[in-house]
Design a protein around this motif. Structure first.
Motif, PDB file in Angstrom:
ATOM      1  N   PHE A   1      28.832  73.861  32.135  1.00 45.68           N
ATOM      2  CA  PHE A   1      27.696  74.029  31.232  1.00 45.68           C
ATOM      3  C   PHE A   1      26.821  72.796  31.314  1.00 45.68           C
ATOM      4  N   ARG A   2      25.516  73.013  31.525  1.00 41.63           N
ATOM      5  CA  ARG A   2      24.573  71.883  31.595  1.00 41.63           C
ATOM      6  C   ARG A   2      23.428  72.082  30.610  1.00 41.63           C
ATOM      7  N   ASP A   3      23.561  71.359  29.501  1.00 36.15           N
ATOM      8  CA  ASP A   3      22.527  71.387  28.484  1.00 36.15           C
ATOM      9  C   ASP A   3      21.190  70.906  29.064  1.00 36.15           C
ATOM     10  N   VAL A   4      21.240  69.922  29.956  1.00 30.61           N
ATOM     11  CA  VAL A   4      19.998  69.337  30.485  1.00 30.61           C
ATOM     12  C   VAL A   4      19.161  70.347  31.252  1.00 30.61           C
ATOM     13  N   ASP A   5      19.759  71.439  31.709  1.00 29.27           N
ATOM     14  CA  ASP A   5      18.986  72.413  32.481  1.00 29.27           C
ATOM     15  C   ASP A   5      18.372  73.503  31.618  1.00 29.27           C
ATOM     16  N   ILE A   6      18.488  73.362  30.304  1.00 31.16           N
ATOM     17  CA  ILE A   6      18.067  74.463  29.426  1.00 31.16           C
ATOM     18  C   ILE A   6      16.590  74.834  29.608  1.00 31.16           C
TER      19      ILE A   6
ATOM     20  N   ARG B   1      16.680  79.765  39.720  1.00 29.49           N
ATOM     21  CA  ARG B   1      17.960  79.198  40.137  1.00 29.49           C
ATOM     22  C   ARG B   1      18.751  78.416  39.101  1.00 29.49           C
ATOM     23  N   HIS B   2      18.192  78.170  37.918  1.00 33.04           N
ATOM     24  CA  HIS B   2      18.949  77.387  36.939  1.00 33.04           C
ATOM     25  C   HIS B   2      19.477  78.230  35.779  1.00 33.04           C
ATOM     26  N   LEU B   3      20.722  77.924  35.408  1.00 27.44           N
ATOM     27  CA  LEU B   3      21.373  78.565  34.270  1.00 27.44           C
ATOM     28  C   LEU B   3      21.975  77.452  33.429  1.00 27.44           C
TER      29      LEU B   3
HETATM   30 MG    MG Z   1      20.216  69.825  38.593  1.00 29.99          MG
END
Ligand code: MG
Ligand code: ATP
Length: 632
Positions: free
Chosen positions: A67-72, A79-81
């Motif tokens: 899980f990546r909060d920074v990609d929200i 391509r980002h989730l």
């Molecule tokens: Mg990245």
């Protein structure tokens, strides 16, 4: 090929190559207070990359929940989730570049039957200042791989300035092709390990015209351009250096860490243009279409955000750790994702009450065979979604009305009469805090609403209000500080200060690899977890006690300073370099002896502590030791 088959193919492929396939670690890291979530396949493997023996051997493979909060804010692109699975394989002092690079390529082109001409590669450019040469070894291996696939493969430098020409392999600097826990080579402390990496990108095709319609259209398109034409599928990190006083030396144990984005790999294998069009999301999107009576094609972004967020919270709450929506840590992230999804659901005019669980049911159904904890925790997830949705919907409409009023305010004119109505330039901090407190509007959501209206969100003002309020209700509301204190009695404060002295002493005696992994302090004792691969000897324990007691006897002042995260890092403070609300932190210093980012509270001078004594030293988990200590 279904996504299930693709995941299985990857794991089987590496099993055939002698790897032990291990289950995903939890999304909530064990004993690691530096981060709220597991964000890469590497994270749970760190102790083994640092030399701890892995019980399953030297070749490991898995699919890790991340899980990546920074990609929200990126969610909605192609391509980002926030939640994704990372396929991984590791060599712990076993094989290296010559095996790793051809294997991943073989998986993509032979197992998934993807066209070799679609793949593009990055490699490290080299930097004379740090004394690390360009990664010619990887480049030579890649050239051979492409030659065997019948594809021309020139290596090209500076594509970000000059364009890609007819290259296949591209050099980038340490911001892209270097890995260490601290970031770039110059940020690494002596004793830290790091290395080069080489990434594989997939070309979605110039015919999609992604570049022409992107904000980057005036610059040449290249692999790391953000237009979305090239999608990074996977990244092989070669951990081979250790930083010394004199520069980088070669490690005796060289490791490979590979991480590949599962949803992205499924997307290219299924010939789709984003993960949301694959079978990993089709049931969710169908459900959202049905709930809203809208088409995905004309509400793409909102549907992608809803699908991503509800999927992510289903995984977080579905992960045996019992995380529920709250205002603290992981729980706050869950709350924020659910509330943001609900706001988008409102935009889509979803009429059904308590609809978020309908999407979660689909997520659980889709994943329960691979992640059985989802089925185990199904009722927990659905009930918590219902509860959070009920809570937020009670206040949402009223809060939105208030927000409109605040954003569109009638100001008196010069003569005291009723003036013109006009858009505010910003949402004031006090107003934002009112909306937060009264209607439960997460500040990040308000920031987004402000952006939609073209007005500013006053983060600083909001933070000031929040702090004021927290100071008032601190002890009463949370009952527990972030630092792990159970109360704020004098005894507890003393032990908390002692914990800082302990960390500094451990680093002196055992080395700089020691970092805090967790702590729990009551009025009676302190419990302190830290990274260290082996049992401490009696001499080491005595030495640590001695150092701590010496500092106590010196009666040094404990000083607190507020500064930016960056400044704290520069001053070499230990601690959590992550913050939820902006980047001001408190740094507690004890002479030159200890410096830590910390919320406090502490005693004013070390002389108050009395005599420090370690009563137990034991293992806590792999690569982590636990000390129990008291003050007499
Ligand atoms: Mg990245
Ligand atoms: P990007 O630059 O595309 O954000 P990254 O450099 O952050 O990727 P890594 O940290 O190297 O990615 O992670 C390894 C792999 O995990 C990437 O190659 C990618 O396939 C996948 N990945 C990373 N972030 C995401 C995300 N937010 N959603 C889906 N997959 C991701």
């Amino acid at each position: 090929m279904t996504s299930q088959e693709i995941r299985q193919k990857f794991l089987d492929f590496f099993k055939k190559k002698g790897h032990a396939v291990v289950p995903s670690a939890s999304l909530i890291p064990e004993n690691d207070p530096t981060t709220l979530f597991t964000g890469s396949g590497m994270q749970p493997m760190i102790p083994y990359l640092l030399g701890e023996k892995h019980p399953e051997g030297k070749r490991i493979s898995d699919s890790q929940k991340c899980f990546r909060d920074v990609d929200i804010d990126e969610v909605g692109d192609n391509r980002h989730l926030t939640f994704f699975e990372m396929l991984g394989n590791w060599s712990l002092g076993d094989y290296f570049k010559r095996e790793q690079l051809p294997w991943f390529f073989e998986f993509l082109t032979k197992e998934l039957k993807l066209d070799p001409r679609r793949f593009y590669i990055t490699a490290f450019r080299g930097n004379q200042e740090i004394g690390v040469d360009k990664d010619s070894e990887s480049v030579e291996i890649w050239k051979q791989i492409f030659r065997e696939a019948g594809v021309e493969a020139k290596d090209i430098d500076s594509a970000e300035k000059n364009g890609m020409k007819d290259g296949r392999i591209f050099y980038y600097d340490e911001t892209k092709n270097w890995w260490s826990r601290s970031g770039s080579p110059s940020d690494m402390p002596v004793g830290e390990i790091g290395g080069l990496n080489s990434e594989v990108f997939y070309d979605l095709g110039a015919d999609l015209k992604l570049h022409e319609s992107s904000p980057f259209k005036d610059k040449p398109c290249h692999l790391n351009c953000d237009c979305g034409r090239f999608v990074e599928l996977g990244n092989s990190v070669f951990i081979e250096f250790i930083k010394t006083e004199k520069g980088f030396n070669s490690l005796s144990q060289k490791n490979v860490d590979f991480g590949g984005g599962f949803e992205r790999i499924v997307m290219v294998a299924q010939g789709e243009k984003s993960p949301f069009e694959t079978d990993l999301f089709s049931n969710l999107i169908k459900k959202i279409e049905a709930l809203s009576s809208r088409q995905y094609s004309d509400a793409t972004k909102a549907m992608r955000i809803i699908a991503d967020h509800i999927r992510a919270v289903s995984f977080i709450m579905g992960d045996d750790k019992g995380i529920i929506p709250s205002n603290l840590d992981q729980g706050y992230v869950v709350r924020r994702l659910i509330r943001r999804a609900i706001r988008y659901g409102r935009q889509l005019e979803i009429k059904q009450d308590l609809w978020t669980k309908e999407i979660a049911k689909e997520v659980i159904e889709d994943y329960k065979d691979v992640y059985p904890e989802m089925e185990r925790n199904k009722e927990f997830v659905l009930n918590n979604l219902d509860e959070e949705e009920t809570k937020f919907k009670k206040t949402l409409e009223k809060g939105l009305k208030e927000f409109e009023k605040m954003a569109l305010r009638r100001e008196p004119d010069k003569h005291g009469g009723v003036g013109v109505t006009h858009d505010q330039e910003e949402l004031y901090g006090e107003d934002a805090f009112y909306l937060y407190q009264t209607y439960g509007f997460p500040p990040e959501m308000m920031e987004e609403m402000c952006k939609e209206r073209g007005i500013e969100f006053d983060w600083n003002g909001f933070k000031t209000e929040l702090k004021k309020h927290q100071e008032l209700s601190r002890t009463a509301s949370a009952g527990k500080f972030k630092s792990g204190l159970a109360d704020t009695s004098e005894e507890t404060k003393k032990l908390h200060t002692a914990a800082h002295l302990l960390l500094a002493a451990l680093r002196k005696v055992l080395g700089d690899h020691v970092v805090q992994k967790g702590s729990n302090i009551t009025a009676e004792r302190l419990r302190f977890d830290f990274s260290h691969p082996e049992k401490m000897t009696d001499e080491q324990k005595q030495e640590v006690e001695k150092i701590v007691n010496e500092v106590i006897e010196k009666d040094l002042p404990v000083e607190c300073q507020e500064m930016s995260l960056k400044e704290a890092k520069k001053q070499g403070a230990m601690g959590v370099f992550e913050s939820k609300y902006g980047d001001k932190v408190k740094v507690y210093s004890i002479g030159d002896y200890s410096r830590e980012i910390c919320a406090g509270p502490h005693v004013e001078r070390t002389g108050r502590l009395g005599h420090f004594k370690i009563i137990k030293e034991q293992s806590s988990s792999a690569g982590v030791r636990r000390i129990k200590a008291i003050l007499e």
